[in-house]
Scaffold this active site. Sequence first.
Site, PDB file in Angstrom:
ATOM      1  N   GLY A   1      50.110  72.276  93.887  1.00 42.08           N
ATOM      2  CA  GLY A   1      49.292  71.107  94.039  1.00 42.08           C
ATOM      3  C   GLY A   1      48.528  71.091  92.947  1.00 42.08           C
TER       4      GLY A   1
ATOM      5  N   GLY B   1      46.635  67.916  92.145  1.00 42.60           N
ATOM      6  CA  GLY B   1      45.564  67.222  92.887  1.00 42.60           C
ATOM      7  C   GLY B   1      44.051  67.485  92.503  1.00 42.60           C
TER       8      GLY B   1
ATOM      9  N   ILE C   1      54.424  68.479  93.780  1.00 45.01           N
ATOM     10  CA  ILE C   1      55.508  67.631  94.531  1.00 45.01           C
ATOM     11  C   ILE C   1      55.955  66.479  93.671  1.00 45.01           C
ATOM     12  CG2 ILE C   1      54.156  66.288  96.236  1.00 45.01           C
ATOM     13  CD1 ILE C   1      56.589  66.899  98.013  1.00 45.01           C
ATOM     14  N   ARG C   2      54.798  65.911  93.047  1.00 47.22           N
ATOM     15  CA  ARG C   2      54.760  64.682  92.010  1.00 47.22           C
ATOM     16  C   ARG C   2      55.271  64.889  90.654  1.00 47.22           C
ATOM     17  NH1 ARG C   2      48.519  63.458  94.117  1.00 47.22           N
ATOM     18  NH2 ARG C   2      48.628  65.677  94.099  1.00 47.22           N
TER      19      ARG C   2
ATOM     20  N   TYR D   1      43.367  69.799 110.494  1.00 47.27           N
ATOM     21  CA  TYR D   1      43.167  70.250 109.102  1.00 47.27           C
ATOM     22  C   TYR D   1      42.289  71.797 109.463  1.00 47.27           C
ATOM     23  CZ  TYR D   1      40.755  70.907 104.619  1.00 47.27           C
ATOM     24  OH  TYR D   1      40.333  71.078 103.488  1.00 47.27           O
TER      25      TYR D   1
HETATM   26  C1  VAH Z   1      38.075  67.370 102.909  1.00 42.35           C
HETATM   27  N1  VAH Z   1      37.275  67.677 100.823  1.00 42.35           N
HETATM   28  O1  VAH Z   1      37.099  66.429 102.983  1.00 42.35           O
HETATM   29  C2  VAH Z   1      37.991  68.194 101.716  1.00 42.35           C
HETATM   30  C3  VAH Z   1      37.256  69.409 102.264  1.00 42.35           C
HETATM   31  C4  VAH Z   1      35.072  70.265 103.212  1.00 42.35           C
HETATM   32  C5  VAH Z   1      35.983  69.162 102.811  1.00 42.35           C
HETATM   33  O2  VAH Z   1      37.735  70.413 103.047  1.00 42.35           O
HETATM   34  O3  VAH Z   1      38.982  67.350 103.820  1.00 42.35           O
END
Ligand code: VAH
Length: 316
Positions: free
Chosen positions: A6, A9, A33-34, A139
Site C-alpha cells: 500500500g 496510499g 497494486i497501482r 472495516y
Molecule cells: C477511515 N482514515 O476513516 C480511516 C481511519 C480512524 C479513521 O481508520 O476509515
Amino acid sequence: KILVTGALGQIGSELVMKLRNEYGRDQVIATDIRKLDNHVTNCGPFETLDVTDSQKMFELAKKYEVDTIMHLAALLSATAEKKPLLAWNLNMGGLINALEVARELQCQFFTPSSIGAFGPSTPKDQTPQDTIQRPITMYGVNKVSGELLCDYYFHKFGVDTRGVRFPGLISYVTPPGGGTTDYAVEIYYDAVKKGQYTSFIGQGTYMDMMYMPDALQAIIQLMEADGSQLQHRNAFNITAMSVAPETIATEIRKHIPHFKLQYDVDPVRQSIAESWPNSIDCAVAQKEWGFQPQYDLAKMTKDMLQKLQEGTREAV
Ligand code: VAH
C-alpha cells in the site's frame, strides 16, 4: 530490508519517504497494486503487488531478502461499507498473506488498526486500551479480526507483530481515499482553495485525529522499541487530539479569518463516525514505548495551511 504494501496510499506514500531517509533508499521496497508514475521511479525500489497474490508477495520478500514487513494495503471504512465482501477479501486476505510471509521468512511485522476497531458499546470518552470491541462496520470487523490475528501469529508462531490503532490522519502529501475522517483533510485543502468547506460530518461529532509526521514517528518508535518491554502488541491506542468540524474551523480562522464552514451530512459516514469513540486514552502506548505526539490542533493547522499555500503558489 523493509517491504511496504500500500506504498502509494495516504500513509504508505509518506512512510516510504521517511523510512528511506532513516534507513537508506535501497533498504525500502515500496509495493502497491497501482503502477508508479515514471516520475518517481528513481526514488528507490518499487514493485507492483496485489496483496491477495500470496505467491508474488513471497517471491518479492525472498528476492529482496526483507526482514521487516509493513502492511498498509487496505480499503478504508466508507469504501468497505459500500463493498463489504471485497473489503473482507482484500483486508483479511491481504493481511494473512503478509503474516504468512512474515512467519516463513522470520520478518518483524507492522500493520495498523484503527479507532474504527471500537463500536457503539465501547466507552466513548477516553476509551481504554483494553475494553469491549464490537464494531458495527465491515472495516471495524476487519480491524478487530486483524488485531486478533496479529496477536495469534505472535503467540502461536513467535512472529514479532506490532500495531497501533490510528485515529484519523491528516496530511498534505497524499489525500486519504474512502475514509470517514477524510473531512478533516478536505477542510484544509478547501480552506486554501475556496475559503470555505462543506462538511459531510455533522457539527459536534468528535473523533481522534493526528498529524501524519506524528503517525510516521510512532510507527518507527514502536518498531524500534524493545519487544521484551511490550505488554501489548496489537494494537496500541494512539492519538494527538479529539476534534469536531467546528473546532478545526475555529483554528483555521486564526489564519484565514473569513473561512466559512457549512454542513451537508452524509448519513452513512455520519453513522460510522457516531459508532466510534469521541476520544481514546493512549497512556499505555506512552508507558510501554514512549509514544509522544508533537503536533496539537494549533501547530498542525499552522503547518498544514502553510504547506498547502506553498503548494498552491508553486502550482500557479
Ligand atoms: C477511515 N482514515 O476513516 C480511516 C481511519 C480512524 C479513521 O481508520 O476509515
